[in-house]
Enzyme design. Structure first.
Site, PDB file in Angstrom:
ATOM      1  N   HIS A   1      -1.069   4.616  -0.607  1.00  0.00           N
ATOM      2  CA  HIS A   1      -2.091   5.540  -0.098  1.00  0.00           C
ATOM      3  C   HIS A   1      -1.809   7.025  -0.350  1.00  0.00           C
ATOM      4  O   HIS A   1      -1.831   7.836   0.578  1.00  0.00           O
ATOM      5  CB  HIS A   1      -2.323   5.296   1.393  1.00  0.00           C
ATOM      6  CG  HIS A   1      -3.209   4.118   1.669  1.00  0.00           C
ATOM      7  ND1 HIS A   1      -4.550   4.092   1.313  1.00  0.00           N
ATOM      8  CD2 HIS A   1      -2.942   2.923   2.248  1.00  0.00           C
ATOM      9  CE1 HIS A   1      -5.072   2.928   1.672  1.00  0.00           C
ATOM     10  NE2 HIS A   1      -4.110   2.195   2.232  1.00  0.00           N
TER      11      HIS A   1
ATOM     12  N   ASP B   1      -6.503   7.411  -1.597  1.00  0.00           N
ATOM     13  CA  ASP B   1      -7.238   7.548  -0.325  1.00  0.00           C
ATOM     14  C   ASP B   1      -6.298   7.794   0.852  1.00  0.00           C
ATOM     15  O   ASP B   1      -5.181   7.283   0.923  1.00  0.00           O
ATOM     16  CB  ASP B   1      -8.113   6.318  -0.019  1.00  0.00           C
ATOM     17  CG  ASP B   1      -9.445   6.357  -0.740  1.00  0.00           C
ATOM     18  OD1 ASP B   1      -9.832   7.429  -1.215  1.00  0.00           O
ATOM     19  OD2 ASP B   1     -10.088   5.294  -0.840  1.00  0.00           O
ATOM     20  N   ARG B   2      -6.818   8.592   1.794  1.00  0.00           N
ATOM     21  CA  ARG B   2      -6.164   8.914   3.057  1.00  0.00           C
ATOM     22  C   ARG B   2      -4.972   9.855   2.892  1.00  0.00           C
ATOM     23  O   ARG B   2      -4.815  10.776   3.653  1.00  0.00           O
ATOM     24  CB  ARG B   2      -5.777   7.638   3.820  1.00  0.00           C
ATOM     25  CG  ARG B   2      -7.010   6.916   4.359  1.00  0.00           C
ATOM     26  CD  ARG B   2      -6.612   5.797   5.286  1.00  0.00           C
ATOM     27  NE  ARG B   2      -7.744   5.416   6.141  1.00  0.00           N
ATOM     28  CZ  ARG B   2      -7.673   4.518   7.097  1.00  0.00           C
ATOM     29  NH1 ARG B   2      -6.542   3.887   7.348  1.00  0.00           N
ATOM     30  NH2 ARG B   2      -8.727   4.234   7.815  1.00  0.00           N
TER      31      ARG B   2
ATOM     32  N   ASP C   1       0.833  -1.210   0.000  1.00  0.00           N
ATOM     33  CA  ASP C   1       0.000   0.000   0.000  1.00  0.00           C
ATOM     34  C   ASP C   1       0.870   1.264   0.000  1.00  0.00           C
ATOM     35  O   ASP C   1       1.859   1.338   0.739  1.00  0.00           O
ATOM     36  CB  ASP C   1      -0.862   0.054   1.264  1.00  0.00           C
ATOM     37  CG  ASP C   1      -1.796  -1.125   1.422  1.00  0.00           C
ATOM     38  OD1 ASP C   1      -1.443  -2.224   0.977  1.00  0.00           O
ATOM     39  OD2 ASP C   1      -2.865  -0.936   2.018  1.00  0.00           O
TER      40      ASP C   1
ATOM     41  N   ASP D   1      -4.031  -0.147  -3.447  1.00  0.00           N
ATOM     42  CA  ASP D   1      -4.222   0.966  -2.516  1.00  0.00           C
ATOM     43  C   ASP D   1      -3.265   2.118  -2.839  1.00  0.00           C
ATOM     44  O   ASP D   1      -2.422   2.520  -2.038  1.00  0.00           O
ATOM     45  CB  ASP D   1      -4.063   0.505  -1.062  1.00  0.00           C
ATOM     46  CG  ASP D   1      -5.343  -0.138  -0.528  1.00  0.00           C
ATOM     47  OD1 ASP D   1      -6.224  -0.471  -1.351  1.00  0.00           O
ATOM     48  OD2 ASP D   1      -5.469  -0.319   0.690  1.00  0.00           O
TER      49      ASP D   1
ATOM     50  N   ASN E   1      -8.330  -2.752  -2.246  1.00  0.00           N
ATOM     51  CA  ASN E   1      -9.715  -2.486  -1.864  1.00  0.00           C
ATOM     52  C   ASN E   1     -10.058  -0.999  -1.939  1.00  0.00           C
ATOM     53  O   ASN E   1     -11.238  -0.633  -2.000  1.00  0.00           O
ATOM     54  CB  ASN E   1     -10.001  -3.014  -0.457  1.00  0.00           C
ATOM     55  CG  ASN E   1      -9.237  -2.272   0.622  1.00  0.00           C
ATOM     56  OD1 ASN E   1      -8.007  -2.268   0.628  1.00  0.00           O
ATOM     57  ND2 ASN E   1      -9.949  -1.640   1.541  1.00  0.00           N
ATOM     58  N   HIS E   2      -9.055  -0.115  -1.978  1.00  0.00           N
ATOM     59  CA  HIS E   2      -9.341   1.313  -2.106  1.00  0.00           C
ATOM     60  C   HIS E   2      -9.494   1.743  -3.556  1.00  0.00           C
ATOM     61  O   HIS E   2      -9.854   2.897  -3.810  1.00  0.00           O
ATOM     62  CB  HIS E   2      -8.275   2.147  -1.399  1.00  0.00           C
ATOM     63  CG  HIS E   2      -8.510   2.234   0.073  1.00  0.00           C
ATOM     64  ND1 HIS E   2      -9.175   3.281   0.675  1.00  0.00           N
ATOM     65  CD2 HIS E   2      -8.207   1.363   1.071  1.00  0.00           C
ATOM     66  CE1 HIS E   2      -9.259   3.060   1.973  1.00  0.00           C
ATOM     67  NE2 HIS E   2      -8.677   1.902   2.246  1.00  0.00           N
TER      68      HIS E   2
ATOM     69  N   HIS F   1      -3.766  -8.345  -2.986  1.00  0.00           N
ATOM     70  CA  HIS F   1      -3.881  -7.295  -1.982  1.00  0.00           C
ATOM     71  C   HIS F   1      -4.296  -7.826  -0.610  1.00  0.00           C
ATOM     72  O   HIS F   1      -3.625  -7.576   0.393  1.00  0.00           O
ATOM     73  CB  HIS F   1      -4.873  -6.232  -2.438  1.00  0.00           C
ATOM     74  CG  HIS F   1      -4.976  -5.085  -1.490  1.00  0.00           C
ATOM     75  ND1 HIS F   1      -3.970  -4.164  -1.330  1.00  0.00           N
ATOM     76  CD2 HIS F   1      -5.949  -4.714  -0.611  1.00  0.00           C
ATOM     77  CE1 HIS F   1      -4.307  -3.278  -0.424  1.00  0.00           C
ATOM     78  NE2 HIS F   1      -5.511  -3.586   0.039  1.00  0.00           N
TER      79      HIS F   1
ATOM     80  N   ARG G   1     -14.203  -6.755   9.202  1.00  0.00           N
ATOM     81  CA  ARG G   1     -14.370  -5.902   8.018  1.00  0.00           C
ATOM     82  C   ARG G   1     -15.779  -5.993   7.438  1.00  0.00           C
ATOM     83  O   ARG G   1     -16.194  -5.114   6.700  1.00  0.00           O
ATOM     84  CB  ARG G   1     -13.349  -6.286   6.950  1.00  0.00           C
ATOM     85  CG  ARG G   1     -11.896  -6.021   7.353  1.00  0.00           C
ATOM     86  CD  ARG G   1     -10.999  -6.178   6.154  1.00  0.00           C
ATOM     87  NE  ARG G   1      -9.586  -6.106   6.465  1.00  0.00           N
ATOM     88  CZ  ARG G   1      -8.869  -4.982   6.517  1.00  0.00           C
ATOM     89  NH1 ARG G   1      -9.463  -3.827   6.313  1.00  0.00           N
ATOM     90  NH2 ARG G   1      -7.584  -5.019   6.785  1.00  0.00           N
TER      91      ARG G   1
ATOM     92  N   HIS H   1      -2.624  -4.621   2.541  1.00  0.00           N
ATOM     93  CA  HIS H   1      -3.956  -4.395   3.095  1.00  0.00           C
ATOM     94  C   HIS H   1      -4.005  -3.961   4.555  1.00  0.00           C
ATOM     95  O   HIS H   1      -4.995  -3.378   4.990  1.00  0.00           O
ATOM     96  CB  HIS H   1      -4.778  -5.669   2.896  1.00  0.00           C
ATOM     97  CG  HIS H   1      -6.252  -5.547   3.098  1.00  0.00           C
ATOM     98  ND1 HIS H   1      -6.976  -4.430   2.720  1.00  0.00           N
ATOM     99  CD2 HIS H   1      -7.156  -6.415   3.631  1.00  0.00           C
ATOM    100  CE1 HIS H   1      -8.247  -4.624   3.009  1.00  0.00           C
ATOM    101  NE2 HIS H   1      -8.389  -5.812   3.570  1.00  0.00           N
TER     102      HIS H   1
END
Length: 405
Positions: free
Chosen positions: A81, A111-112, A79, A108, A140-141, A192, A267, A294
């Site tokens: 991000h 995001d964030r 990730d 990923d 998943n993002h 992921h 989750r 993840h």
């Protein structure tokens, strides 16, 4: 110096163009307001790059085969991000993608962090330049649900204003094309979230358009690469049920210290899979290593018994056939958080080299500091934590021992 990026003549992307794009993105993040990004990355250029990369990835299988020559090395990345400066640093530390340096990114990208758009198009540029040396797996993002919750949608609209919704739709379409997994050098599986269930097709009492319905088996069984190859991945938000159950598992599942395969209650989607599942999957497919991502330091903080993500990686399962590793490449994560106390985690990447590509070499790195000052694009104080129940999936409450019999 002219900082405006122009789409190369004939659409032929070069190393110099990609490196120049990275320099412009770095400059813009430090010296321009977010709404000024279109002044240096025009809409037409972003559109062309997204389209070129999307076409490449939509043609790739669900699980890409990464062939590695003895003279090549492979860099595995977890990730990131939206932490643009750490990604630029990682590429410099590891050495950029080339004919003898393969990169596999494990999702990923957005995001964030505040520079998800910049990070994503930078990696798309490498994909377009070296489509058989750079592989961008889905996280998943890379979904509508997450990007509308954790800042990416708002980021794109803030940066591209009246063209923001247009750009966001283009990006969502690109997300659907990312492959779900990779098999590297015939001995490493990368995805992921991790492993996934087997599904069955059965005749339905309420037959759909094609006369068949899908359901998860009540007794969960571990899926195979053959199951993964047949999964339908082109959907924005893979669910925990129906024909999207395998992509949902691949993007959202987590390892457990306990044997068995069970619904991921924390989750609300995906699975928890134990060491016995890792052993079975490795043995069945003659693999030696599974690399997944993840889980950052915040996720691991909630999982009793699981190793902390302070050094950018953990070795979660050690079994007779090999190992399961979690790899996280966003140092000092998350960029924005509600408390003053930070995890101060390192990021990490893995290098695989001949003669044994199944023996990972771990490289840790610190975050680039100070980060340029910027405001977040989501309410990080009050927004639901991505590691808590999402109520997206459903399944049996019974854990099952891994079996494909």
């Amino acid at each position: 110096m002219d900082m405006v990026v122009r789409w190369p003549e004939g659409g032929v992307v070069t190393v110099d163009w990609v490196m120049g794009l990275g320099n412009v993105l770095d400059y813009a993040s430090r010296n321009l307001q977010p709404s000024q990004l279109p002044d240096v990355i025009p809409v037409s250029v972003a559109d062309s790059l997204i389209l070129a990369a999307s076409k490449l990835m939509h043609r790739e299988p669900n699980c890409v085969e990464v062939t590695v020559e003895a003279s090549s090395r492979v860099v595995l990345v977890g990730d990131v991000h939206g932490q643009l400066h750490d990604v630029l640093n990682l590429v410099q530390l590891a050495g950029p993608p080339s004919s003898n340096c393969i990169f596999v990114f494990n999702g990923d990208y957005v995001d964030r962090g505040a520079w998800g758009f910049e990070t994503y198009i930078y990696l798309l540029a490498w994909k377009v330049l070296l489509p058989h040396r750079v592989f961008l797996l889905r996280g998943n993002h890379e979904t509508k649900f997450c990007t509308s919750t954790y800042g990416f949608e708002q980021e794109v609209i803030a940066k591209y204003k009246e063209y923001g919704k247009h750009m966001y739709r283009k990006l969502l379409g690109c997300f659907e094309g990312h492959p779900l997994a990779a098999r590297v050098a015939n001995c490493v599986f990368m995805a992921h979230g991790g492993l996934f269930r087997q599904i069955e097709v059965e005749s339905s009492q309420k037959k759909g358009k094609f006369g068949k319905g899908y359901r998860s088996k009540k007794t969960l069984k571990l899926g195979t690469l053959e199951d993964l190859a047949k999964a339908r991945r082109g959907v924005l938000d893979p669910s925990g049920t129906g024909s999207n159950v395998i992509p949902g598992d691949v993007l959202w599942s987590d390892p457990s210290l306990n044997n068995g395969l069970s619904p991921n209650q924390l989750r609300g989607i995906g699975l928890l899979f134990g060491p016995d599942c890792t052993q079975e999957f490795l043995e069945k497919h003659k693999l030696k290593l599974i690399v997944r991502s993840h889980e950052g330091p915040d996720a691991r903080d909630k999982r009793s018994g699981m190793e902390d993500m302070d050094k950018g990686y953990t070795i979660d399962h050690v079994v007779k056939a090999g190992k399961l590793i979690t790899l996280f490449s966003a140092p000092d994560y998350p960029q924005f958080q509600a408390t003053e106390e930070r995890y101060n985690n390192k990021g990490a990447y893995i290098v695989l080299e001949a003669p044994d590509f199944s023996k990972p070499q771990f490289f840790e790195f610190d975050a680039i500091k100070p980060r340029p000052k910027v405001s977040p694009y989501y309410d990080f104080v009050n927004v639901i934590d991505s590691d808590e129940e999402l109520e997206l999936g459903s399944g049996s409450d019974d854990a099952s021992a891994c079996s494909n019999n």
